[in-house]
Write a protein that holds these residues in place. Structure first.
Motif, PDB file in Angstrom:
ATOM      1  N   GLU A 145       0.703  -1.190  -0.135  1.00 12.05           N
ATOM      2  CA  GLU A 145      -0.107  -0.119  -0.133  1.00 12.05           C
ATOM      3  C   GLU A 145       0.783   1.198   0.115  1.00 12.05           C
ATOM      4  O   GLU A 145       0.624   2.238  -0.576  1.00 12.05           O
ATOM      5  CB  GLU A 145      -0.875  -0.001   1.252  1.00 12.05           C
ATOM      6  N   ARG A 146       2.106   1.294   0.977  1.00  7.56           N
ATOM      7  CA  ARG A 146       2.826   2.464   0.910  1.00  7.56           C
ATOM      8  C   ARG A 146       3.435   2.657  -0.418  1.00  7.56           C
ATOM      9  O   ARG A 146       3.721   3.627  -0.965  1.00  7.56           O
ATOM     10  CB  ARG A 146       3.911   2.057   1.861  1.00  7.56           C
ATOM     11  N   ASN A 186       0.804   4.146  -2.936  1.00 10.01           N
ATOM     12  CA  ASN A 186       0.457   5.392  -2.461  1.00 10.01           C
ATOM     13  C   ASN A 186       1.719   6.379  -2.870  1.00 10.01           C
ATOM     14  O   ASN A 186       1.454   7.499  -3.172  1.00 10.01           O
ATOM     15  CB  ASN A 186       0.161   5.313  -0.892  1.00 10.01           C
ATOM     16  N   SER A 187       2.791   5.992  -2.687  1.00 11.34           N
ATOM     17  CA  SER A 187       3.993   6.907  -2.950  1.00 11.34           C
ATOM     18  C   SER A 187       4.195   7.329  -4.485  1.00 11.34           C
ATOM     19  O   SER A 187       5.085   7.965  -4.700  1.00 11.34           O
ATOM     20  CB  SER A 187       5.395   6.321  -2.362  1.00 11.34           C
ATOM     21  N   LYS A 211       2.157   0.431  -9.134  1.00 11.97           N
ATOM     22  CA  LYS A 211       0.888   0.766  -9.439  1.00 11.97           C
ATOM     23  C   LYS A 211       0.466  -0.659  -9.526  1.00 11.97           C
ATOM     24  O   LYS A 211       1.013  -1.551  -9.878  1.00 11.97           O
ATOM     25  CB  LYS A 211       0.791   1.337 -10.973  1.00 11.97           C
TER      26      LYS A 211
END
Ligand code: SF4
Length: 321
Positions: free
Chosen positions: A292-293, A296-297, A301
């Motif tokens: 997820e990190r 999100n960064s 993808k």
């Protein structure tokens, strides 16, 4: 005049290479690819001729080899400002290099002249030959590679297949994907089918990551990269397909630095989300949080393809080759 020997330069395909630029400017090539990072072709030609006396190469290479640590080199690579097989002295240059170094010798060619017997004979001298195949349909080939008028795609493909049968070295291929030009599923399938007949040791899927000759040229997106990777893998097998999207690769195991390792793997091919989860859970407590990190960064993808979810590295504007 540009240096005939340059580098070393890092390359994901070839490790650390000393570059040989055997075609002096202005850019001379049998193609004028829309994505060429050298700009438009100044001299569109298929005529072979001599550009440098081999003694010039001998002197420049001797000097360079005295300055670098040869143990750190993986290849000596012909990667000029144009098409290297236009050089009639190619085989003589290779012999000279072999007298000076025992490093393997590679060449990145667009393979347009490979139907000529002399060219195939010259290419046989190499340890590794990288060919280009961006299209398998005549119309798309003309659009993307803008070939010299006397070239014929079928002849080139036949020449590559003959060469493959004779060549004992390593043959790799590169396919550059341009959005809206050769990115249709049907064309990618045709290219993959041609490649399966050629039978390269490795087929690389690339995107332009440096300013292209035509400013309207756009790389395909991550979804298309995943689709293309899957299509190529169906024809060639997963272990023979890799992405070249502008990152350095660094192995396949998840070790002490799971983030770096995961990014390295995703540089080379899309990773199925369930597989990423499985390998990460061996070394870290919470794989979901890490994935997820990274998403999100913007480093990675999530892409859906045929009912499965893949993790793919986001493209960026750097290329190593
Ligand atoms: S074959 Fe290579 S050098 Fe020639 S135009 Fe295409 S990308 Fe540029």
């Amino acid at each position: 005049m540009a240096d005939i020997v340059f580098g070393p330069v890092p390359s994901r395909r070839l490790g650390r290479s000393l570059g040989i630029n055997n075609i002096p400017p202005p850019k001379r090539c049998s193609y004028s690819c829309i994505y060429c990072q050298l700009g438009g072709t100044k001299i569109l030609t298929i005529e072979r001729r001599q550009f440098y006396d081999t003694r010039i190469l001998r002197k420049a290479l001797s000097k360079k080899l005295s300055e670098v640590n040869e143990d750190d080199l993986d290849y000596i690579t012909f990667v000029p400002d144009g098409e290297p097989t236009l050089d009639r002295s190619l085989s003589e240059h290779v012999k000279t290099i072999r007298e000076l170094s025992d490093k393997p010798i590679a060449i990145l060619t667009n393979s347009t002249l490979i139907s000529v017997e002399d060219v195939r004979r010259d290419l046989m001298e190499f340890d590794l030959v990288s060919i280009k195949l961006d299209a398998a349909s005549e119309e798309i080939w003309r659009k993307i590679n803008r070939p010299h008028s006397s070239l014929n795609l079928r002849e080139i493909l036949d020449g590559v297949k003959i060469f493959r049968r004779e060549f004992p070295g390593k043959l790799i291929s590169e396919t550059m994907l341009i959005d809206g030009v050769n990115s249709e599923r049907s064309e990618i399938k045709r290219i993959a089918d041609e490649l399966s007949k050629i039978d390269p040791d490795k087929a690389y899927i690339a995107i332009p990551t440096r300013p292209p000759a035509e400013n309207w040229v756009k790389p395909v997106d991550e979804e298309k990269l995943v689709e293309s990777y899957e299509i190529f893998s169906e024809s060639l097998g997963r272990d023979r397909v890799e992405l070249l999207i502008g990152y350095e690769g660094a192995g396949f195991k998840i070790g002490r630095d799971p983030v770096r390792d995961l990014l390295s793997i995703a540089t080379i091919h899309p990773i199925r989300l369930d597989y990423a989860h499985q390998i990460l859970s061996k070394s870290i407590h919470d794989p979901d949080e890490l994935i997820e990190r990274l998403v999100n960064s913007g480093e990675m993808k999530l892409v859906k393809y045929r009912g499965r979810t893949f993790l793919v590295r986001r493209r960026r504007e750097i290329c190593e080759d």
